[in-house]
Design a protein around this motif. Structure first.
Motif, PDB file in Angstrom:
ATOM      1  N   ALA A 294     -12.179 -14.459 -39.525  1.00 37.43           N
ATOM      2  CA  ALA A 294     -10.851 -14.862 -39.992  1.00 37.43           C
ATOM      3  C   ALA A 294      -9.670 -14.119 -39.538  1.00 37.43           C
ATOM      4  CB  ALA A 294     -10.855 -15.300 -41.408  1.00 37.43           C
ATOM      5  N   LEU A 295      -9.643 -12.680 -39.896  1.00 38.65           N
ATOM      6  CA  LEU A 295      -8.777 -11.758 -39.713  1.00 38.65           C
ATOM      7  C   LEU A 295      -8.547 -11.674 -37.993  1.00 38.65           C
ATOM      8  CD1 LEU A 295      -9.771  -8.823 -42.115  1.00 38.65           C
ATOM      9  CD2 LEU A 295      -7.536 -10.245 -42.083  1.00 38.65           C
ATOM     10  N   PHE A 296      -9.366 -11.744 -37.468  1.00 44.60           N
ATOM     11  CA  PHE A 296      -9.230 -11.414 -35.798  1.00 44.60           C
ATOM     12  C   PHE A 296      -8.378 -12.883 -35.399  1.00 44.60           C
ATOM     13  CE2 PHE A 296     -10.381 -12.539 -31.331  1.00 44.60           C
ATOM     14  CZ  PHE A 296      -9.767 -11.535 -30.744  1.00 44.60           C
ATOM     15  N   ALA A 297      -8.832 -13.994 -35.940  1.00 42.72           N
ATOM     16  CA  ALA A 297      -8.148 -15.063 -35.490  1.00 42.72           C
ATOM     17  C   ALA A 297      -6.458 -15.085 -35.763  1.00 42.72           C
ATOM     18  CB  ALA A 297      -8.765 -16.564 -36.338  1.00 42.72           C
ATOM     19  N   ARG A 298      -6.261 -14.732 -37.123  1.00 42.24           N
ATOM     20  CA  ARG A 298      -5.116 -14.680 -37.593  1.00 42.24           C
ATOM     21  C   ARG A 298      -4.194 -13.823 -36.654  1.00 42.24           C
ATOM     22  NH1 ARG A 298      -2.325 -16.729 -41.613  1.00 42.24           N
ATOM     23  NH2 ARG A 298      -4.228 -18.493 -41.191  1.00 42.24           N
ATOM     24  N   ALA A 299      -4.805 -12.354 -36.484  1.00 39.51           N
ATOM     25  CA  ALA A 299      -4.402 -11.407 -35.400  1.00 39.51           C
ATOM     26  C   ALA A 299      -3.922 -11.917 -33.930  1.00 39.51           C
ATOM     27  CB  ALA A 299      -5.146 -10.349 -35.213  1.00 39.51           C
ATOM     28  N   THR A 300      -4.749 -12.829 -33.602  1.00 39.08           N
ATOM     29  CA  THR A 300      -4.565 -13.302 -32.261  1.00 39.08           C
ATOM     30  C   THR A 300      -3.321 -14.134 -32.191  1.00 39.08           C
ATOM     31  OG1 THR A 300      -6.960 -13.201 -31.758  1.00 39.08           O
ATOM     32  CG2 THR A 300      -5.727 -14.995 -30.465  1.00 39.08           C
ATOM     33  N   GLN A 301      -3.302 -15.199 -33.180  1.00 38.67           N
ATOM     34  CA  GLN A 301      -2.116 -16.059 -33.401  1.00 38.67           C
ATOM     35  C   GLN A 301      -0.762 -15.092 -33.464  1.00 38.67           C
ATOM     36  OE1 GLN A 301      -2.926 -18.115 -36.833  1.00 38.67           O
ATOM     37  NE2 GLN A 301      -4.531 -19.458 -35.850  1.00 38.67           N
ATOM     38  N   LEU A 308       2.634 -10.816 -27.272  1.00 42.85           N
ATOM     39  CA  LEU A 308       1.887  -9.612 -26.704  1.00 42.85           C
ATOM     40  C   LEU A 308       0.579 -10.254 -25.952  1.00 42.85           C
ATOM     41  CD1 LEU A 308       1.405  -7.659 -29.870  1.00 42.85           C
ATOM     42  CD2 LEU A 308       3.048  -7.466 -28.361  1.00 42.85           C
ATOM     43  N   ALA A 309      -0.212  -9.386 -25.313  1.00 45.89           N
ATOM     44  CA  ALA A 309      -1.117  -9.758 -24.280  1.00 45.89           C
ATOM     45  C   ALA A 309      -2.297 -10.465 -25.300  1.00 45.89           C
ATOM     46  CB  ALA A 309      -1.880  -8.833 -23.473  1.00 45.89           C
ATOM     47  N   PRO A 310      -3.136 -11.471 -24.732  1.00 46.04           N
ATOM     48  CA  PRO A 310      -4.214 -11.901 -25.740  1.00 46.04           C
ATOM     49  C   PRO A 310      -5.265 -10.790 -26.336  1.00 46.04           C
ATOM     50  CG  PRO A 310      -4.086 -13.266 -23.741  1.00 46.04           C
ATOM     51  CD  PRO A 310      -2.980 -12.040 -23.506  1.00 46.04           C
ATOM     52  N   PRO A 357       4.090  -2.012 -29.736  1.00 48.50           N
ATOM     53  CA  PRO A 357       3.473  -3.381 -29.822  1.00 48.50           C
ATOM     54  C   PRO A 357       2.356  -3.483 -30.734  1.00 48.50           C
ATOM     55  CG  PRO A 357       4.033  -2.876 -27.571  1.00 48.50           C
ATOM     56  CD  PRO A 357       4.011  -1.533 -28.095  1.00 48.50           C
ATOM     57  N   ARG A 358       1.424  -2.448 -30.747  1.00 49.79           N
ATOM     58  CA  ARG A 358       0.309  -2.386 -31.596  1.00 49.79           C
ATOM     59  C   ARG A 358       0.619  -2.193 -33.031  1.00 49.79           C
ATOM     60  NH1 ARG A 358      -4.870  -3.419 -29.193  1.00 49.79           N
ATOM     61  NH2 ARG A 358      -5.976  -2.351 -30.870  1.00 49.79           N
ATOM     62  N   ALA A 359       1.711  -1.259 -33.505  1.00 48.56           N
ATOM     63  CA  ALA A 359       2.342  -1.181 -34.719  1.00 48.56           C
ATOM     64  C   ALA A 359       3.044  -2.419 -35.154  1.00 48.56           C
ATOM     65  CB  ALA A 359       3.369   0.007 -34.647  1.00 48.56           C
ATOM     66  N   ARG A 360       3.417  -2.995 -34.229  1.00 43.38           N
ATOM     67  CA  ARG A 360       4.314  -4.105 -34.705  1.00 43.38           C
ATOM     68  C   ARG A 360       3.270  -5.496 -35.279  1.00 43.38           C
ATOM     69  NH1 ARG A 360       7.245  -6.612 -30.029  1.00 43.38           N
ATOM     70  NH2 ARG A 360       7.952  -8.376 -31.605  1.00 43.38           N
ATOM     71  N   LEU A 361       2.286  -5.422 -34.331  1.00 44.77           N
ATOM     72  CA  LEU A 361       1.186  -6.568 -34.479  1.00 44.77           C
ATOM     73  C   LEU A 361       0.599  -5.878 -36.086  1.00 44.77           C
ATOM     74  CD1 LEU A 361      -0.869  -8.697 -33.994  1.00 44.77           C
ATOM     75  CD2 LEU A 361      -2.229  -6.784 -32.665  1.00 44.77           C
ATOM     76  N   LEU A 362       0.357  -4.712 -36.055  1.00 42.90           N
ATOM     77  CA  LEU A 362      -0.183  -4.303 -37.556  1.00 42.90           C
ATOM     78  C   LEU A 362       0.839  -4.633 -38.568  1.00 42.90           C
ATOM     79  CD1 LEU A 362      -2.269  -2.536 -39.087  1.00 42.90           C
ATOM     80  CD2 LEU A 362      -0.896  -0.639 -38.632  1.00 42.90           C
ATOM     81  N   ALA A 363       1.895  -4.399 -38.630  1.00 42.19           N
ATOM     82  CA  ALA A 363       2.881  -4.618 -39.426  1.00 42.19           C
ATOM     83  C   ALA A 363       2.746  -6.190 -39.874  1.00 42.19           C
ATOM     84  CB  ALA A 363       4.121  -4.146 -39.347  1.00 42.19           C
ATOM     85  N   ALA A 364       2.913  -7.080 -38.791  1.00 40.22           N
ATOM     86  CA  ALA A 364       2.873  -8.384 -38.824  1.00 40.22           C
ATOM     87  C   ALA A 364       1.741  -9.022 -39.962  1.00 40.22           C
ATOM     88  CB  ALA A 364       3.050  -9.107 -37.597  1.00 40.22           C
ATOM     89  N   LEU A 365       0.452  -8.302 -39.418  1.00 38.20           N
ATOM     90  CA  LEU A 365      -0.780  -8.700 -40.089  1.00 38.20           C
ATOM     91  C   LEU A 365      -0.667  -8.285 -41.583  1.00 38.20           C
ATOM     92  CD1 LEU A 365      -3.392 -10.065 -39.437  1.00 38.20           C
ATOM     93  CD2 LEU A 365      -4.259  -7.689 -38.572  1.00 38.20           C
ATOM     94  N   VAL A 366      -0.120  -7.089 -41.816  1.00 36.03           N
ATOM     95  CA  VAL A 366      -0.104  -6.720 -43.179  1.00 36.03           C
ATOM     96  C   VAL A 366       0.811  -7.795 -43.894  1.00 36.03           C
ATOM     97  CG1 VAL A 366       0.731  -4.933 -44.958  1.00 36.03           C
ATOM     98  CG2 VAL A 366      -0.595  -4.359 -42.756  1.00 36.03           C
TER      99      VAL A 366
END
Length: 378
Positions: A294-301, A308-310, A357-366
């Motif tokens: 479930a976490l991966f699915a939300r990270a993908t969205q 970002l790249a898929p 980009p990875r830091a932005r993804l991390l912040a968004a997921l948190v």
């Protein structure tokens, strides 16, 4: 919930400078003084970024750091600041950035991920419910920090692990569990030429045991049982009185780890008079795919929304502290750290353009985990 200055504060220059300082402070896991110096630096850098000092928790002389925002943990960020590299490596393999590639001991595993965690949380508007745990003995198998990790993770809605990514930036949605054994074989010495029949040959028993252990593997379900290091004997003309065999076990499920564990403990020596003592056991539970789905699915969205790249998710054989969080039932997503390669190798490196980009993804997921009430367990 949003990032406070998403584009302006999560800058490449700022994060790379933090990485440089972390890499240049060597922190081999086996050197408590070096790990203590590194903990001092991580605490200082984190205090400046987060505006609050961490708890410093020493277990058996090994320092770990914990930042807690609020009274309870909704999302736990897990990192470590120790490395496999001995003191002096930085002189031979200095920190460097050239043509977009960052190098230096520990940069990929996992000082870049640690820097990303600190900067990502520093740039969130709301931190209530976030805990950051930075341990100092992960590369040893977390012998001093396991209890701390499990206690800190208890009750969290999710754990995000800043270990480096897989090939091409893949997240790690599944990790095998690990068992480590030392099998101590006792026999009896005698002269190999004069009266070998009076001896009990531990080397012969070691050979039998190695074959029995290897046969416990089951490739079809992803279980490997590998005899690794072996030693026996004292001189070339003496029947060996003792031997040791180390065995590495990797499995995708706890059931398989327990099956192999039971089989090794039930095994009895086939050489008359020999005995076997089993030392060690299950070291890390697996991170099973259901714990990250479930976490991966939300990270993908979120990655798609950030342009970002898929994302890809992979299963790996290596363990991490995410195995402990998943093992107590906390949904866990791993491999959110650096993109690059060469963990534990001299060509260890990080792709600089992927850091922000990875830091932005991390912040968004948190932020997403804090905002929603989803169970994050499929």
């Amino acid at each position: 919930m949003s990032l406070s200055v998403a584009e302006g504060a999560l800058t490449e220059t700022a994060i790379v400078d933090t990485i440089r300082r972390l890499v240049e402070c060597e922190s081999p896991s086996t050197d408590n003084a070096a790990v203590a110096r590194s903990a001092d630096l991580v605490a200082a850098l984190g205090t400046k970024l987060l505006g609050v000092a961490p708890e410093r928790i020493e277990v058996d002389g090994v320092p770990h750091l914990r930042w807690r925002f609020g009274t309870s943990t909704r999302v736990l960020l897990v990192a470590h600041h120790d490395t496999v590299w001995p003191i002096g490596t930085i002189d031979r393999l200095p920190y460097n950035v050239q043509e977009g590639i960052l190098t230096g001991p520990g940069c990929f595993d996992m000082k870049t991920g640690l820097a990303m965690a600190l900067h990502a949380v520093a740039n969130l508007d709301e931190r209530n419910g976030i805990t950051i745990l930075v341990t100092g003995d992960e590369e040893l198998g977390s012998p001093h920090s396991r209890t701390l990790i499990e206690e800190t993770a208890a009750g969290a809605r999710a754990a995000l692990v800043l270990e480096a990514s897989g090939d091409g930036g893949a997240l790690k949605g599944e990790r095998k569990g690990v068992s480590l054994y030392e099998m101590a074989i006792a026999g009896r010495a005698s002269h190999a030429g004069l009266e070998p029949e009076k001896g009990i040959n531990a080397t012969v028993e070691l050979a039998h045991l190695a074959l029995v252990a290897a046969a416990l593997g089951d490739i079809a379900v992803g279980t490997s049982v590998t005899p690794t290091l072996a030693s026996s004997g004292t001189t070339t003309n003496t029947v060996p009185a003792s031997a040791q065999l180390w065995i590495d076990v990797r499995a995708r499920t706890a059931v398989e780890l327990e099956r192999v564990d039971a089989a090794l403990r039930a095994h009895r020596a086939v050489t008359p008079g020999a005995t076997i003592e089993v030392r060690g056991g299950i070291n890390r539970p697996p991170l099973e795919a259901k714990m990250s789905k479930a976490l991966f699915a939300r990270a993908t969205q979120l990655a798609e929304s950030l342009g970002l790249a898929p994302l890809q998710s992979i299963a790996v054989g290596g363990a991490s502290d995410g195995s402990f969080t998943a093992g107590i039932g906390v949904p866990t997503l791993d491999g959110l750290g650096a993109v690059g390669g060469g963990a534990h190798a001299e060509y260890e490196h990080v792709v600089v353009s992927e850091i922000v980009p990875r830091a932005r993804l991390l912040a968004a997921l948190v932020a997403e985990i804090l905002r929603t009430e989803e169970p994050w367990l499929s």
